[in-house]
Design an enzyme around this catalytic site. Structure first.
Site, short mmCIF file in Angstrom:
data_model
loop_
_atom_site.label_atom_id
_atom_site.label_comp_id
_atom_site.label_asym_id
_atom_site.label_seq_id
_atom_site.Cartn_x
_atom_site.Cartn_y
_atom_site.Cartn_z
N ASP A 86 -7.46 -34.57 36.22
CA ASP A 86 -8.09 -35.50 35.29
C ASP A 86 -7.49 -35.35 33.89
OD1 ASP A 86 -9.76 -36.47 37.24
OD2 ASP A 86 -11.51 -35.30 36.60
N LEU A 87 -7.66 -36.40 33.10
CA LEU A 87 -7.13 -36.43 31.74
C LEU A 87 -7.48 -35.18 30.95
CD1 LEU A 87 -5.95 -38.05 29.25
CD2 LEU A 87 -8.29 -38.88 28.90
#
Length: 241
Positions: A86-87
């Site tokens: 994820d970011l």
């Protein structure tokens, strides 16, 4: 009287990631794979929004480890990402440098032969020293891109081990070993037991998001089989928090 049901509207994702100037570190390299350390705040893949062009994949393919700088690393033109984070999550990722390696690694992920470990800082003090969270996860169409705990969702299991309980504010450092690989699994599971991950903007309580400037979730260890040699591999990235 006839009834009419309006068609569901397409989901619109207008999110734009903030600029990330941190470097992607190469931890291991051969002709078939890379092990890299992804910084928090960098997308794994470029987004559909043109403003979200910067990503792990873009930088590797174009030879940029720092946004806007060309030539600071060799370009890996055939790089593929069988593994994504994820970011906001930092840590170790495996990158395939050719199609055969990508196929082999994809199969390992799909069949659960790859073990992942994460470090996370949770809000409050977790009571038990170890345990597992079993809570099915489903997409939340009303709150995209969030997911939700739902009885009709996919079975999901996260094992945890408490490493430290800290004060001012009260928080708990845990090691997670996810036994399934659902979207946002560790983040929603942490919230479901009343201890959200600090800095998380999607799954938080009244205090947790403000307690950290970034999501305090880090992929520390990755165990897999080398796609060419068949040797066991261990990728490790020290925690930044």
């Amino acid at each position: 009287m006839s009834s009419f049901t309006s068609p569901s509207l397409p989901l619109i994702d207008d999110f734009v990631a903030q600029k990330c100037d941190e470097v992607i570190q190469i931890l291991y390299q051969d002709d078939h794979i890379l092990l890299i350390n992804k910084p928090s705040g960098l997308l794994s893949l470029s987004g559909k929004n043109p403003q979200n062009w910067d990503s792990v994949h873009f930088r590797l393919v174009h030879g940029r480890l720092v946004q806007g700088q060309v030539g600071v690393s060799p370009a890996f033109a055939q790089a593929k990402l069988p593994h994504r984070l994820d970011l906001g999550t930092s840590g170790v990722m495996v990158v395939a440098l050719n199609a055969n390696s990508a196929t082999h690694l994809n199969k390992q992920f799909q069949t659960g032969r790859i073990q992942k470990r994460y470090l996370a800082m949770l809000e409050g003090w977790v009571a038990a020293d170890s345990g597992e969270i079993n809570a099915p996860i489903a997409k939340d169409a009303a709150l995209f891109p969030r997911v939700k705990i739902c009885s009709t969702g996919k079975a999901s299991c996260s094992e945890y081990q408490v490493l430290a309980r800290l004060s001012a504010p009260k928080r708990t450092l845990v090691q997670f070993t996810p036994r399934t690989g659902r979207t946002h699994q560790l983040r929603i599971h942490s919230l479901s037991v009343g201890h959200p991950i600090l800095g998380c903007d999607l799954y938080q309580n009244a205090r947790s998001e403000q307690c950290a400037e970034r999501l305090l979730l880090h992929a520390s260890d990755l165990y897999f089989t080398h796609p060419h040699t068949g040797e066991p591999m261990h990728g490790h990235s020290p925690s930044p928090f």
